[in-house]
Write a protein that holds these residues in place. Structure first.
Motif, PDB file in Angstrom:
ATOM      1  N   UNK A  12       0.839  -1.203   0.000  1.00  0.00           N
ATOM      2  CA  UNK A  12       0.000   0.000   0.000  1.00  0.00           C
ATOM      3  C   UNK A  12       0.873   1.252   0.000  1.00  0.00           C
ATOM      4  N   UNK A  13       0.560   2.162  -0.896  1.00  0.00           N
ATOM      5  CA  UNK A  13       1.346   3.393  -1.021  1.00  0.00           C
ATOM      6  C   UNK A  13       0.424   4.589  -0.830  1.00  0.00           C
ATOM      7  N   UNK A  14       1.023   5.708  -0.479  1.00  0.00           N
ATOM      8  CA  UNK A  14       0.267   6.943  -0.282  1.00  0.00           C
ATOM      9  C   UNK A  14      -0.153   7.517  -1.632  1.00  0.00           C
ATOM     10  N   UNK A  15      -1.281   8.208  -1.654  1.00  0.00           N
ATOM     11  CA  UNK A  15      -1.733   8.856  -2.871  1.00  0.00           C
ATOM     12  C   UNK A  15      -0.715   9.856  -3.387  1.00  0.00           C
ATOM     13  N   UNK A  16      -0.544   9.884  -4.702  1.00  0.00           N
ATOM     14  CA  UNK A  16       0.419  10.804  -5.303  1.00  0.00           C
ATOM     15  C   UNK A  16       1.824  10.251  -5.387  1.00  0.00           C
ATOM     16  N   UNK A  17       2.033   9.076  -4.817  1.00  0.00           N
ATOM     17  CA  UNK A  17       3.360   8.477  -4.876  1.00  0.00           C
ATOM     18  C   UNK A  17       3.656   7.962  -6.294  1.00  0.00           C
ATOM     19  N   UNK A  18       4.918   7.865  -6.612  1.00  0.00           N
ATOM     20  CA  UNK A  18       5.341   7.316  -7.904  1.00  0.00           C
ATOM     21  C   UNK A  18       5.859   5.901  -7.696  1.00  0.00           C
ATOM     22  N   UNK A  19       5.301   4.971  -8.435  1.00  0.00           N
ATOM     23  CA  UNK A  19       5.736   3.576  -8.374  1.00  0.00           C
ATOM     24  C   UNK A  19       6.495   3.257  -9.653  1.00  0.00           C
ATOM     25  N   UNK A  20       7.733   2.850  -9.533  1.00  0.00           N
ATOM     26  CA  UNK A  20       8.568   2.532 -10.699  1.00  0.00           C
ATOM     27  C   UNK A  20       8.786   1.022 -10.760  1.00  0.00           C
ATOM     28  N   UNK A  21       8.520   0.439 -11.899  1.00  0.00           N
ATOM     29  CA  UNK A  21       8.667  -0.998 -12.097  1.00  0.00           C
ATOM     30  C   UNK A  21       9.629  -1.256 -13.253  1.00  0.00           C
ATOM     31  N   UNK A  22      10.603  -2.119 -13.038  1.00  0.00           N
ATOM     32  CA  UNK A  22      11.558  -2.475 -14.081  1.00  0.00           C
ATOM     33  C   UNK A  22      11.452  -3.981 -14.361  1.00  0.00           C
ATOM     34  N   UNK A  23      11.176  -4.320 -15.587  1.00  0.00           N
ATOM     35  CA  UNK A  23      11.023  -5.714 -15.990  1.00  0.00           C
ATOM     36  C   UNK A  23      12.092  -6.056 -17.027  1.00  0.00           C
ATOM     37  N   UNK A  24      12.780  -7.181 -16.832  1.00  0.00           N
ATOM     38  CA  UNK A  24      13.813  -7.616 -17.768  1.00  0.00           C
ATOM     39  C   UNK A  24      13.462  -9.019 -18.251  1.00  0.00           C
ATOM     40  N   UNK A  25      13.463  -9.221 -19.547  1.00  0.00           N
ATOM     41  CA  UNK A  25      13.249 -10.560 -20.084  1.00  0.00           C
ATOM     42  C   UNK A  25      13.973 -10.694 -21.411  1.00  0.00           C
ATOM     43  N   UNK A  26      14.111 -11.922 -21.860  1.00  0.00           N
ATOM     44  CA  UNK A  26      14.777 -12.196 -23.127  1.00  0.00           C
ATOM     45  C   UNK A  26      13.814 -12.917 -24.056  1.00  0.00           C
ATOM     46  N   UNK A  27      13.927 -12.653 -25.333  1.00  0.00           N
ATOM     47  CA  UNK A  27      13.106 -13.347 -26.310  1.00  0.00           C
ATOM     48  C   UNK A  27      13.873 -13.454 -27.628  1.00  0.00           C
ATOM     49  N   UNK A  28      13.487 -14.441 -28.417  1.00  0.00           N
ATOM     50  CA  UNK A  28      14.169 -14.684 -29.679  1.00  0.00           C
ATOM     51  C   UNK A  28      13.656 -13.722 -30.746  1.00  0.00           C
ATOM     52  N   UNK A  29      14.574 -13.289 -31.612  1.00  0.00           N
ATOM     53  CA  UNK A  29      14.177 -12.552 -32.802  1.00  0.00           C
ATOM     54  C   UNK A  29      13.666 -13.546 -33.839  1.00  0.00           C
ATOM     55  N   UNK A  30      12.598 -13.187 -34.524  1.00  0.00           N
ATOM     56  CA  UNK A  30      12.128 -14.009 -35.625  1.00  0.00           C
ATOM     57  C   UNK A  30      12.984 -13.725 -36.853  1.00  0.00           C
ATOM     58  N   UNK A  31      13.255 -14.762 -37.640  1.00  0.00           N
ATOM     59  CA  UNK A  31      14.066 -14.606 -38.846  1.00  0.00           C
ATOM     60  C   UNK A  31      13.316 -15.226 -40.015  1.00  0.00           C
ATOM     61  N   UNK A  32      13.151 -14.443 -41.087  1.00  0.00           N
ATOM     62  CA  UNK A  32      12.459 -14.952 -42.271  1.00  0.00           C
ATOM     63  C   UNK A  32      12.999 -14.258 -43.508  1.00  0.00           C
ATOM     64  N   UNK A  33      13.577 -15.065 -44.408  1.00  0.00           N
ATOM     65  CA  UNK A  33      14.104 -14.570 -45.683  1.00  0.00           C
ATOM     66  C   UNK A  33      15.016 -13.360 -45.494  1.00  0.00           C
ATOM     67  N   UNK A  34      15.945 -13.486 -44.568  1.00  0.00           N
ATOM     68  CA  UNK A  34      16.942 -12.435 -44.354  1.00  0.00           C
ATOM     69  C   UNK A  34      16.500 -11.306 -43.450  1.00  0.00           C
TER      70      UNK A  34
END
Length: 439
Positions: A12-34
């Motif tokens: 629970x946070x006070x009104x007017x507060x700033x909540x910062x969220x950092x998400x890190x993930x990895x995913x494959x690049x799609x490859x098609x005809x170069x």
């Protein structure tokens, strides 16, 4: 499409507060005809926008592209208005920064080409990260097919082995049939094919290989629709041996076995060891085995390991709706081989060497080839990659080795290495490999 939902609690946070969220993930690049394509989720539901007075919000995307190759990058398309910040050989930087009243309702999509008419590649070297359980150096070599459309793919002799056990009844079987027929239609008239359906018994489309003519494809369609029903148990080894026997006399073409199943069997390790022994002890050195799993109940480790031993490819569809598309995509990669029987020279003097996958796959027109691993000793300045072209002539290319200064390829290949090591640990029963995977 398989979806995952991740939740976490915010105290629970006070009104007017700033909540910062950092998400890190990895995913494959799609490859098609170069072309490489990136699709990052960037659409937000309407309920995340505050009710009442519209408040201005800022969306910001910083995109850095490092291709890892010394080739010019050509930006093809983007979903958002990107401003180019910098451009170097093999690298580009972009920024999207906008004031908006409502959050984005479209995903971020970006695509680019690394232009080269001919086949090209390179070798990247990297030191182990801090607290790495394996203190050996890391390497990764890659080959790209380039944009030379005149490079012909090998003629193919393909046997589709399709599971028709009781668990395939309904949508899985219908989707697998559609994917199989769509794949057959991609064959050239000079290619040949056959189909073996299996449960506790086996059923052959033909006692001999069929040329991929229009008449043969119509015959296969009728046979699949009118003759086969999903029922009974699962026995993979018998149809696999039948397919190998049918392909034993193949010459001047690539024999391919394409296994489709949704089940698991008790003799999976025996199957892998049988295929490994066959290929090692004077069997067909050119045989390729690709595997396709349907659903979450089949043994992914087994299918991945069987494909690795057979120098083929593996993929899986978790739901019936994605079977057709993913099967066609896998078959296109597995059947558009332009460089086969690839070997790597100049590494025999290293003190130790571990390559993943250990059996180097072929280079296909639709997919880059990436092999990574660990080594001890002095890595050579360049390595020689050799393979066989469709006219049976030898192709050789020297790939220069360089330090991967700003490209953390250990993260790029991490998931792939985990999957391969897990499959190897499953087959060998090695506790050491299990611990390495868990770490």
């Amino acid at each position: 499409m398989r979806c995952s939902t991740y939740t976490f609690k915010i105290p629970q946070v006070e009104g007017g507060s700033t909540v910062s969220i950092k998400v890190i993930w990895s995913q494959k690049l799609l490859y098609h005809e170069g072309q490489f394509s990136l699709n990052v989720p960037f659409s937000f539901p309407a309920f995340v926008n505050p009710i009442g007075k519209k408040i201005s919000k800022r969306e910001k995307i910083l995109l850095n592209v490092s291709s890892g190759v010394g080739k010019e990058i050509l930006c093809n398309s983007t979903s958002h208005a990107l401003k180019e910040l910098r451009r170097e050989v093999g690298k580009m930087g972009f920024l999207y920064d906008a004031e908006v009243l409502t959050w984005s309702t479209s995903d971020f999509i970006f695509s680019y080409n690394v232009y080269s008419k001919d086949l090209f590649g390179g070798v990247l070297l990297q030191s182990p990260f801090l607290r790495d359980i394996d203190d050996r150096q890391m390497f990764c070599f890659y080959l790209f097919p380039g944009n030379n459309q005149s490079m012909k793919a090998f003629r193919k002799e393909v046997i589709f082995i399709i599971d028709i056990s009781g668990s395939m009844k309904g949508d899985p079987f219908e989707s697998a049939k559609n994917g199989l027929l769509s794949s057959i239609q991609k064959l050239n008239p000079e290619d040949s094919f056959n189909i073996i359906a299996f449960n506790t018994e086996t059923f052959l489309l033909s006692p001999l290989m069929e040329q991929a003519t229009e008449e043969a494809i119509i015959k296969a369609t009728q046979w699949l629709n009118d003759t086969l029903t999903a029922d009974g148990g699962t026995n993979i080894l018998v149809p696999l041996k039948q397919a190998i026997k049918l392909l034993a006399e193949t010459t001047n073409s690539i024999p391919v076995i394409f296994l489709i199943t949704d089940g698991a069997v008790e003799d999976e390790r025996d199957i892998c060891n049988f295929v490994k022994g066959y290929l090692t002890n004077g069997g067909s050195i050119s045989l390729r085995i690709s595997t396709f799993g349907i659903g979450s109940y089949c043994n992914h480790h087994f299918l991945r390991m069987l494909a690795q031993i057979g120098r083929g490819h593996f993929d899986i569809a978790y739901d019936a709706d994605s079977v057709d598309f993913r099967m066609q995509k896998l078959f296109t990669t597995a059947s558009s081989i332009i460089l086969a029987d690839i070997t790597v020279d100049a590494l025999e003097h290293l003190e130790s060497l571990e390559m993943l996958p250990s059996c180097i796959p072929d280079l296909s027109r639709g997919s880059p080839l990436i092999v990574s691993g660990r080594y001890s000793g002095n890595f050579p300045d360049s390595v020689k990659i050799s393979g066989t072209l469709t006219d049976m002539s030898k192709f050789t290319i020297d790939l220069k080795a360089r330090k991967a200064k700003d490209l953390p390829f250990d993260r790029v290949v991490a998931r792939r290495q985990i999957d391969l090591l897990t499959a190897n640990a499953w087959l060998s029963g090695s506790k050491e490999l299990e611990q390495k995977v868990c770490y």
